[in-house]
Design an enzyme around this catalytic site. Sequence first.
Site, PDB file in Angstrom:
ATOM      1  N   CYS A 246      11.459  -9.218  41.343  1.00 45.53           N
ATOM      2  CA  CYS A 246      10.805  -9.706  40.127  1.00 45.53           C
ATOM      3  C   CYS A 246      11.713 -10.687  39.389  1.00 45.53           C
ATOM      4  O   CYS A 246      12.297 -10.361  38.349  1.00 45.53           O
ATOM      5  CB  CYS A 246      10.418  -8.557  39.207  1.00 45.53           C
ATOM      6  SG  CYS A 246       9.295  -9.080  37.895  1.00 45.53           S
TER       7      CYS A 246
ATOM      8  N   CYS B  10       3.964 -13.747  39.710  1.00 43.12           N
ATOM      9  CA  CYS B  10       4.913 -13.298  38.696  1.00 43.12           C
ATOM     10  C   CYS B  10       4.212 -13.308  37.334  1.00 43.12           C
ATOM     11  O   CYS B  10       4.041 -14.370  36.734  1.00 43.12           O
ATOM     12  CB  CYS B  10       6.134 -14.216  38.674  1.00 43.12           C
ATOM     13  SG  CYS B  10       7.482 -13.587  37.658  1.00 43.12           S
TER      14      CYS B  10
END
Length: 398
Positions: free
Chosen positions: A160, A341
């Site tokens: 991430c 994302c």
Amino acid sequence: MSGHRILIVGGGSAGISVAARLRRAGEHDVAVIEPAVTHYYQPLWTLVGGGRAPVEESARPQASVMPKGVTWIRKAAVSVDPDARTVDLVDGTSVEYSYLVMCPGIQLDWAKVTGLSDALGRDGVSSNYRYELAPATWSFVRELRRGSAVFTMPSGPIKCAGAPQKIAYLAADHWRQQGVLRDIDVHLVLPTPGMFGVPEFAAVLERVANRYGIHVHFQSEMTSVDTAKKEIAVVDHAAGDATTTLSYDVLHAVPPQSAPDWVKKTALADPNSPAGYVEIDKHTMQHTRYPNVFALGDAGSSPNSKTGAAIRKQAPVVVENLRAVMAGRAPGARYGGYASCPLTTSRKHMLLAEFDYSMTPTPSLPYIDTIKERRDMWYLKRYGLPALYWNAMLRGLA
């Protein structure tokens, strides 16, 4: 020695998704090696650190997500011998396999930043990359009324990659709402030359950082933490690796990351990379040297952004290609590098960055402009994606 036709190392997002899909495809002899008793939805930890979700929502018993009919080996893997087709376990036993799927996750290398391990959880230092620390992040953010706040990101692939920025924006928006942002000097330390690898999203994030008055240090990274002085050392790669210091009252630190140490020592690791990820073809997810081995998720060498959304697209490719190889056919399914994302840019807005290997936007939601901050995308992040994860992805349905 026990054995299974298909052995999956890792019971996280990738391992459970693949196991569920294999069972739905009619494969009966599937085993998952996973010692953890709790399964975490880690994307929620950013919201926990920003005071927008309770940490308890991110955890469920591992038994509740293990697909029915799958053998659960509740021990840790410590080595793989791909020539002998065996996986060694922490208790000294071994498991044989005919086909192997590697998805043991990623390793957080806290010790690579001098002083960081000892600093975590106290005196304003925290990280949303651990379950028990995410609530501490919110505590430190909530208590700060004036001073300096520093948010860091390491170089190299991390899970991430938007998380180091997301918490900075959540914190800054909280301070704005509290009327104290003008009294807080906010710094964001990034190893990259820009805000994001996709220009369209980078432009939006530049405006977000400017809106909050965040001082962004590009091509820089934290190398040490001095808790006595409450400052960090920052090396600037664009200035000949010159080192400066930044003081902090709140520090959100993201550690360097790599493949688990035991994976690095196996013949499956990419010999040309010190990070030691499992060497695979970036499209088929098949190992480049061992055709009966596949890998996906954070431990694979494919150059995509390491996100849950990437796993969601990789899992069906792995299952289809694995079953093709098992049937004596060449793998035909291809993964194009898709990653998503969800970037929280305020406490009520989100930018949904979707892209692939070409680093161009690849939106998946029709009629919605995702190259801007949106309130509806916030609800997707807070409620929609967790529901998709628990109820569909881990069941092999999405």
